[in-house]
Structure formats: C-alpha cells, structure tokens
Write an enzyme that holds these catalytic residues in place. Structure first.
Site, short mmCIF file in Angstrom:
data_model
loop_
_atom_site.label_atom_id
_atom_site.label_comp_id
_atom_site.label_asym_id
_atom_site.label_seq_id
_atom_site.Cartn_x
_atom_site.Cartn_y
_atom_site.Cartn_z
N ASP A 98 -33.78 1.44 48.31
CA ASP A 98 -33.85 2.25 49.34
C ASP A 98 -34.41 3.73 48.90
OD1 ASP A 98 -32.73 3.76 51.82
OD2 ASP A 98 -31.24 2.23 51.74
N ASP A 199 -35.39 5.77 54.18
CA ASP A 199 -34.39 6.66 54.87
C ASP A 199 -34.97 7.77 55.82
OD1 ASP A 199 -31.39 6.94 55.13
OD2 ASP A 199 -31.97 8.92 54.16
N GLU A 256 -36.83 3.76 58.32
CA GLU A 256 -35.86 4.11 59.25
C GLU A 256 -36.27 5.02 60.23
OE1 GLU A 256 -30.95 5.43 59.53
OE2 GLU A 256 -32.55 6.28 58.16
N HIS A 329 -25.38 -0.51 57.65
CA HIS A 329 -24.15 0.33 56.81
C HIS A 329 -23.77 1.54 57.91
CE1 HIS A 329 -27.69 2.22 55.55
NE2 HIS A 329 -27.02 3.37 55.53
N ASP A 330 -24.61 1.76 58.90
CA ASP A 330 -24.31 2.82 59.87
C ASP A 330 -23.79 2.30 61.26
OD1 ASP A 330 -25.33 4.79 57.90
OD2 ASP A 330 -27.31 4.48 58.52
C1 GLC Z 1 -29.72 7.12 57.04
C2 GLC Z 1 -28.68 6.28 56.23
C3 GLC Z 1 -27.39 7.09 56.39
C4 GLC Z 1 -27.27 8.56 55.73
C5 GLC Z 1 -28.37 9.32 56.33
C6 GLC Z 1 -28.63 10.67 55.57
O1 GLC Z 1 -29.46 7.17 58.41
O2 GLC Z 1 -28.91 5.21 56.78
O3 GLC Z 1 -26.55 6.35 55.84
O4 GLC Z 1 -25.98 8.90 56.06
O5 GLC Z 1 -29.60 8.70 56.45
O6 GLC Z 1 -29.30 10.25 54.32
#
Ligand code: GLC
Ligand code: CA
Length: 557
Positions: A98, A199, A256, A329-330
């Site tokens: 990540d 991310d 992402e 995970h979100d």
């Molecule tokens: C992304 C991650 C999430 C995190 C956020 C801030 O959305 O997937 O888990 O809280 O970024 O880093």
C-alpha cells in the site's frame, strides 16, 4: 488488447491487523501472514495486496504513516517483511504494498519539521494557509468529520487534512515532495515488491485557490471534491511517477480513485501504460448511499447496478483496464449487503452467485480476506464495539448535530461500518477463530464456530472451493480475461446476465441476485454449451427458472 500478467491475475487483499496473530498480542502481524501463505496458494490467487504495516501511530490502522521505510513493531520487523516477500515469491505469489502518499501521519518527521516554524525548509511539504475571519481558510469538511483544516497555534496557520486531523495532506505541487516519494518507492521496488495499491491517489493535486465547497442542506461543511478529486495536475504527477519509477520495474499498480468517472479512468489506467495499470472506481459501492453520505440501510437496486457496471465494462473496453471488487477493508461484507446472511444455506448460495457475477467480468478481480468464505457483517452492539475512526467520528457528528437519532445511527453503523470488514479472519472453530491466543483488538464474529476456513477446506461444495474454481477458470480460459462484454436483459429486475466474446468463443453468465425464483429465456446458441460453473441445478433448455441466488456460466466453443 495488450496481454500482461496483471490482467490475467487475481489479487487477494490482506488487512494485516485482522489476518493472523502470531505472538498472542491480539493483533495480526507479518509472521502470521507467512504462516498462511500455503492457504493462499491453495486458493489459487496470484497477487497479495497487503494493507499498511509501516511505522504508524495507528489511529487509522496504519493509513497514517510516520515512517515509510520502517515496520510498525506490532506487525513485526523488516526481517519479517523480507522473509514474507521471499516466502511469497518462492510460492509464485507476487506482493503489492500500500502506498499512502496523499497524506502522512502528523508524527512523520516531515510534518514535525514543517510545523516547527513558518520558514522551515519543510514548510511547503504540506498545505498551509492563513485563516479567514477568525476561522479556517474555507468551509471544507474532512472525510472523517469536522473541518478539513486544523489551526497550528504556534505558527498561527491552518494545515489541510482531507481525512483525520492527524493525517496532514502532502503538498504534491512541491517537486521535492515528489522526489522524496519516488525515492521511497524505488527503495521498495529494489527490495522486490511487485507493485503498489495507491491510497486516495486521485486526491493528490489540489486546486490552488481553494474556494468554499458546495453546502448541502443540513450539512455544516462544504465539499472539497471539485477542488481536490482528479485535480489539475494529478495526471502530470502520475506520468512523472511512471517515468521515474514505475516504468523501470514490472509492476501491478492500482489507484484508489474515489470520484472516478469512465473518462478519468481512461487517463489513470490508460492502455498505453503511461500512468497506472488500473484504478478502483466507487460508483457501485455508492449505489446504496444517499443523504448522510453512506449512512443508510438502503439496498442496492439490481437494474441500476447492471447499468452502472456495464457502463464501466463497455466504457473501458480497449482503452483502459477495470478492477473488479465487492469488498475491501473500507466496505461492509457483500454477502450481508447484497446477499442473504440469515441462514448458512442462503449465505453460501448468495456468496457464490455474487462471486460468479463479478468474476466472469472483464478486469482484475480482488478478493478481500474472508470473502472467499462468505464472511458476514458482525453483530456489533454499542458504539464501544466499534474501533474505526470514521464510524466513531460520524456517529458523534451526526447525532450531536441532530441529523440522526443515536439508535438509527447505530443501525447504520452496524450495516455500513468499515469495522464489518475488519473482524478477525475466521480460520477454524477454536477460540477466537484461530486468529489469536490473546485478546483480539476487535470482536471476533461469533459465527466463526460454524463459518471458518478449516470447515470449508474440508467440504467440496463450500464457498472457498467455489472461489478456488472461479480463479482456476480465469487461469484456464482466455475469454474470461480478454473477451468483450455485453449485457443481456437490462431491465430484468432480478437477473444479471451477460455474455463475453473472444473470436468464435462465447461465454454466458446468468445470475439471480435475489432470494426469489426468477425466469428468463436464454439467447440461442448455448444449447450444448459446456457448464463452467453453477450455483444450484444445471440449466436445461432455453426457457429457464433460477431458484433464489442461483446462477451459472456456460461456454460455447
Ligand atoms: C483510503 C483507505 C482508508 C483510509 C483512507 C485514508 O480510503 O482505504 O482505509 O482510511 O484512505 O488514508
Ligand atoms: Ca501480533
């Protein structure tokens, strides 16, 4: 379309904190992952994406990094990471890590130096602005509630944080920041990692003038999205990253990208390879959102879902590459969100048919730990059962401003909280599901006594073996990877049906995404087709009726 290994791969996401504890402190760790590599090999995935394990105060479970090149002690050591990488590679598994570089932790030395004084050489590593009328520079709200700006008393300026106040945003307009990030990325690549999941990478370039955001009725803060998401220089910065780092290695990169549109995806994930391999879009995950953001108990409409995923399948065809996912995970667990977790039998059927529906599409599928078992949302009780900063902050903000009743907000958290994805992996029926010999950092879902990997490995018709079969099929049939996609029955309220075409070959996938029987007529030409996968009885003839959560995929040569 160009043929590349990451188009032909299936990725498995590991959230290290919740995967496997090896030393009894109740927190999953890198040695725990090593212990389970044979399980992942057995499942048949090609790539592991491991969520953050870097040095971090852990306030957002590692998405708040204070040292990009060190391992947080509770996850293990750098030797453990090197061993994990070697052991994974020895099994033919690639490892994607990540990359969290939209922001750092406020404990990162860069930020400590940046905030020290206005003339600090690192001041411009972050985004500092003067306040306005005794308040923050503008009305933006953070993704984790409250203002997106926090005043630093000592220097009298505000810093921007699109997430928690402990996650200051880096200033990507500063070339020195980009060079630091690229240097760090090369260091991991030279170690041998096989890629990056990036991310919130669509948010790294901010519009410099930062005007107030639109205020929705009832909300205290304005939205930063139009000025932050897909900002003015994001593609320029990613192309620079590509030239200086990514193109020098053989990597899988996935961005992402909240707020992604098809047109934007054709830049981020362009087939020419000048930016990333692929991107995560969020539109299908937002279908059950609405007022109060995602805090709803609404269900996803199947006709809307089909139209939306079809827009992505057709829109990227030949131009860019899709990533396919139901879970991470979100997100809450898909079987509780779109399927039926009320009985073990319905849970297994709905988990399988949802998997089938996604895995026969074009794109790289992602399986999130436990999804391959049909793991469900957890029966959280009170607010004190939750650990996630987003959930806890949203509860306070929405109940304290009177937007939501506490009982209703708890109901929404139980359904949508990210913690549903973060309960420990259910390995077996022993105490704490075999996750830890200590006290787990978050509750174990009590259904582990019946729903666990050991039980499913021993049972040929389990969800695990169905996922294993879907992965095997993708590795065997090129049409599943490269075939073009066409939707059938767009208005059918229950059935998601589509074809894939590659040369003379055709594949047909038909899934009943409801708990009620559903009838339809199959297109011609599949009469003596080969059955690739099936949930429920095998189909006969062209006029068919599918039972609840049944489906199949046929291949016609
Ligand atoms: C992304 C991650 C999430 C995190 C956020 C801030 O959305 O997937 O888990 O809280 O970024 O880093
Ligand atoms: Ca541990």
């Amino acid at each position: 379309m160009k043929k590349v290994w990451w188009k032909e791969s299936v990725v498995y996401q590991i959230y290290p904190r919740s995967f496997q504890d090896s030393n009894g402190d109740g927190i999953g760790d890198l040695p725990g992952i090593i212990r389970r590599l044979d399980y992942l090999k057995e499942l048949g995935v090609d790539v592991l994406w491991i969520s953050p394990f870097y040095k971090s105060p852990g306030r957002d479970n590692g998405y708040d990094i204070s040292d990009y090149q060190a391992i947080q002690a509770e996850f293990g050591s750098m030797e453990d990471f090197d061993r994990l990488l070697a052991e994974a590679h020895a099994r033919g598994l690639r490892v994607v890590i990540d990359l969290v570089v939209n922001h750092t932790s406020n404990q990162h030395p860069w930020f400590i130096e940046s905030r020290a004084h206005r003339s600090s050489p690192k001041r411009d590593y972050y985004i500092w602005r003067d306040g306005q009328n005794g308040g923050p520079p503008n009305n933006w709200g953070s993704n984790f509630s409250g203002s997106a700006w926090t005043l630093d008393e000592a220097t009298g300026q505000y810093y921007l944080h699109t997430f928690g106040d402990f996650q200051p945003d880096l200033n990507w307009d500063n070339p020195a920041v980009r060079e630091e990030v690229f240097r760090m990325m090369r260091w991991w690549c030279d170690k041998g990692v096989d890629g990056f999941r990036m991310d919130v990478i669509s948010m790294i370039s901010k519009t410099p003038d930062m005007p107030d955001g639109e205020l929705k009725p009832g909300s205290t803060y304005g939205s930063f999205a139009p000025y932050v998401v897909n900002g003015p220089h994001v593609h320029q910065y990613l192309q620079q990253m590509n030239r200086e780092v990514l193109s020098c290695y053989n990597l899988l990169t996935v961005g992402e990208c909240s707020g992604l549109t098809v047109d934007q995806a054709c830049h981020y994930a362009n087939e020419g390879g000048t930016e990333l391999s692929m991107a995560f879009q969020f539109e299908h995950m937002d279908l059950d959102g609405g007022e109060s953001f995602k805090w709803n108990t609404r269900k996803i409409d199947i006709v809307e879902l089909k139209a939306l995923l079809t827009k992505w399948q057709k829109g990227l065809e030949g131009r860019a590459w899709n990533s396919l996912y139901w879970c991470n995970h979100d997100q809450p667990r898909i079987v509780s969100r779109m399927g039926d977790d009320s009985t073990p039998a319905l849970r297994e059927k709905s988990a399988k048919v949802l998997a089938l529906c996604l895995h026969m599409m074009q794109g790289t599928p992602y399986v999130y730990q436990g999804e391959e078992l049909g793991m469900t949302n957890a029966p959280f009780g009170e607010l004190s059962d939750f650990r996630d900063i987003e959930s806890i902050n949203a509860y306070h903000e929405l109940t304290e401003t009177g937007v939501m009743e506490p009982a209703r907000m708890l109901e929404c958290l139980r359904y949508k909280s990210r913690d549903n994805a973060r309960t420990p992996m259910q390995w077996d029926a022993s105490p704490n599901a075999g996750f830890t010999e200590g006290t787990p950092w978050i509750m174990v879902n009590p259904n582990y006594t019946e729903l666990n990997a050991a039980e499913q490995l021993a049972r040929p018709d389990s969800v695990f073996h169905f996922y294993q079969e879907l992965i095997r099929l993708r590795h065997t049939h090129e049409i599943i990877v490269y075939g073009s996609y066409d939707l059938l029955l767009p208005d059918h309220p229950q059935i998601y049906a589509y074809t894939r075409t590659l040369g003379q070959q055709k594949l047909l996938c038909v899934c009943n995404l409801t708990g009620r029987p559903a009838a339809c007529t199959l297109p011609d030409g599949f009469a003596d087709a080969q059955i690739l996968a099936c949930v429920g009885p095998q189909p006969h003839g062209t006029a068919i009726t599918l039972g609840p959560w049944e489906g199949f995929a046929l291949l016609h040569l």
